[in-house]
Write an enzyme that holds these catalytic residues in place. Sequence first.
Site, PDB file in Angstrom:
ATOM      1  N   HIS A  73     -27.836 -30.386 -24.482  1.00 27.28           N
ATOM      2  CA  HIS A  73     -28.138 -28.960 -24.673  1.00 27.28           C
ATOM      3  C   HIS A  73     -27.102 -28.280 -25.570  1.00 27.28           C
ATOM      4  O   HIS A  73     -27.467 -27.684 -26.591  1.00 27.28           O
ATOM      5  CB  HIS A  73     -28.244 -28.249 -23.325  1.00 27.28           C
ATOM      6  CG  HIS A  73     -28.233 -26.754 -23.421  1.00 27.28           C
ATOM      7  ND1 HIS A  73     -29.219 -26.033 -24.069  1.00 27.28           N
ATOM      8  CD2 HIS A  73     -27.322 -25.842 -22.980  1.00 27.28           C
ATOM      9  CE1 HIS A  73     -28.931 -24.751 -24.015  1.00 27.28           C
ATOM     10  NE2 HIS A  73     -27.786 -24.601 -23.368  1.00 27.28           N
ATOM     11  N   GLU A 101     -18.254 -22.096 -17.130  1.00 25.17           N
ATOM     12  CA  GLU A 101     -19.138 -21.692 -16.036  1.00 25.17           C
ATOM     13  C   GLU A 101     -19.544 -22.872 -15.150  1.00 25.17           C
ATOM     14  O   GLU A 101     -19.596 -22.746 -13.928  1.00 25.17           O
ATOM     15  CB  GLU A 101     -20.398 -21.037 -16.600  1.00 25.17           C
ATOM     16  CG  GLU A 101     -21.351 -20.582 -15.512  1.00 25.17           C
ATOM     17  CD  GLU A 101     -22.698 -20.174 -16.057  1.00 25.17           C
ATOM     18  OE1 GLU A 101     -23.490 -19.648 -15.281  1.00 25.17           O
ATOM     19  OE2 GLU A 101     -22.937 -20.404 -17.253  1.00 25.17           O
ATOM     20  N   ASP A 102     -19.838 -24.040 -15.764  1.00 21.84           N
ATOM     21  CA  ASP A 102     -20.461 -25.137 -15.023  1.00 21.84           C
ATOM     22  C   ASP A 102     -19.522 -26.289 -14.687  1.00 21.84           C
ATOM     23  O   ASP A 102     -19.949 -27.266 -14.072  1.00 21.84           O
ATOM     24  CB  ASP A 102     -21.651 -25.690 -15.826  1.00 21.84           C
ATOM     25  CG  ASP A 102     -22.765 -24.664 -15.974  1.00 21.84           C
ATOM     26  OD1 ASP A 102     -22.841 -23.761 -15.124  1.00 21.84           O
ATOM     27  OD2 ASP A 102     -23.539 -24.755 -16.946  1.00 21.84           O
TER      28      ASP A 102
END
Length: 736
Positions: A73, A101-102
């Site tokens: 992605h 964030e992840d």
Amino acid sequence: MTKTDDPRAPPSAPAPAVSRPVAITRYLVSDFCADLATYLPPEQIQACYAAYLFGAEAHEGQTRKSGEAYIYHPLAVARILAEMHMDYQCLIAALLHDVIEDTPIGKEQVAALFGEPVAELVDGVTKLTKLDFNSRAEAQAASLQKMLLAMTRDIRVILIKLADRLHNMRTLDAMSPEACRRISRETLDIFAPIANRLGINWIRIELEDLGFAHYWPWRRRVIQRTLQGRSSGTRIEMVALVETALRQALQQEGIAGAVEGRQKHLYGIYRKMRDKSRGFFELADVFAFRVTVDRVDTCYRVLGLVHNLYKPVPGRFKDYIAIPKVNGYQSLHTALIGPQGMQIEIQIRTEDMQRLAESGIAAHWMYKSGVQTSANPASLAADWLQNLLEMQREAGNSVEFLEHVKVDLFPDEVYVFTPKGRILSLKRGATVVDFAYAIHSDVGNTCVAARIDRRMAPLSTPLRNGQTVEIITAPGARPNPGWLNFVVTARARVNIRGHLKSIQQREAQVLGRRLLNAELTALGADIETLEPVRLAAYLEEARLEHLEDLFGEIGLGNRPAPLIARRLISVEPEEAATTGNAHPDVHPHRLAIRGTEGLVVHFAGCCQPIPGDTITAVFSPGRGIVVHRAECRNLASLEGKHEKQLDVEWSLEPEGEFATEIRVEVTNRRGVLAEIARVISELGSNIEHVQTVEKDGVMTDLEFRLLVKSRAHLARIMRRVRLVSFVDRLTRVSRS
């Protein structure tokens, strides 16, 4: 078998992109580096590859909804930005845009490895991930506000987010139907308009069509079937015929230019049908042709050629070269009657205009050697971002900010001139007040009148293309709350509200002081004699910094003055009854209403009190107090709620004029309305509104909204009106 990509293996030496076997269906990091080799130096390509390795390791074990490794992605997002020829820092940030964030990776680690600018970009994009249009309105608005403010610090933040959203939309089929609709609605409402505002046309079109396909799939299929039905057998022939005719006309005049025919994208067709309430066959630009030439003056020569070739549709010519759109778009547009009577649109522009039309703000990176003009999307985007910052400062909260930004994201322009010849672009329907605020907030705040094409005009006048507007200001003037009823631009609305809020706060402080002092006086005390220590203790308990803040809270109806007064002098309700009051909420010291209190004292529209009426008032949190006639039936809902009621009376000398309504039943005769209006005017009253209601063909009710000074003034008017011929009955109207 699909080729795999080992994140640990170094890429082969970057080489120009070449044709690859059909079996390769996934975009790989080697492909990415090859694409970068067309415009970036080797050391920057190596930095991008290092970022890819770092991201692949950080996301190891994570997969997307589709089941593929997550790293594909961010790689796809970076590919989109590479197609826009973005700088290497932006590409690195795209490759890492989800790591904060992840994954456990922090901003400090990103900054240490790839530099502070990249870390700021990644952090800025991270803040955008909380958008959720199914959440509370306040949370939604706050998230959007964070996104736009991050964008004002570095425009590349929103470019990364647009690329991220575009790839998410391309792979949306893996999501649940509910998530598809939510994300598509968000895309159509926010991200596609932002792409349009920044002039990135190809991203806007793809976002719109993908969002349309997932949010309104049935509507899309209907339009597509209609378009195919209309086009079958004739579309290809008609397009080819027009293209051939245009090329021959250019060749005969010795003009070098490219001609391209196209079909308008489906969402563009749907939006025009919806916004203009037109059927499919009423649209003029389902088929459009673009002529690209080398110079601006050639554009106007081609315009003459196409008007000789096909008959132009009156009123459908637009010159966006002389007056560009707000996002920098430039072109000549004209609608023509083409073969078989079918309406077509022709756009004429230069090659530079075509590049800017497709790339917008991204052209700043793609063609850095180009000439920068005031119409360049980069400078226009900077102006827009500055306006966003001003809106954010003036807006009272995130919801209000979101309202203004949504208005600003959907411009349909009207172009007007200042007396010195400066062109201003405003939203269609904009008024004189919108124009004044577009010049400067101080001009808008102090405008009192205007001249349009040298003639005096009301401030509410909607502007038309080509008009010259001159604003007349006065030093002591201030915005009128009524302006909010007709202004349409976000800048005007946010400035008016911000100024009115500051005025309201000052007036609330004055009113709050009066209310608190009245309560203290009834208890044998006074604001000036209060113990400073006790007052400071209460302010700290109430979490207020200054005494003026307390007055403002009282004046706005957010805190009850009786309870505060008793608290400040430590009097319990039972004691208050023995200090001169039979009931803690009944006071001999009533608040005197003068009529000039401003934005914190409102007169109820249901009963419309005027001086001379017996009145009472209720607190309206956030607004102040609302004055009613004592007999108003709407007060019944407050029975027993003493903390919401306030004893008031009219000042001995009230000032100003007050609105009230009368209903006159008359025999339907010519001239009776004019005669009644003459009588009212002679008695010193102004008619704000009049409405006629025919009853049976013989009798008619005339309802007048008047401005009067007092009950006695109204009584004189009513006595005189009763004497007018054919007046059968006269009453004062109460809508409670």
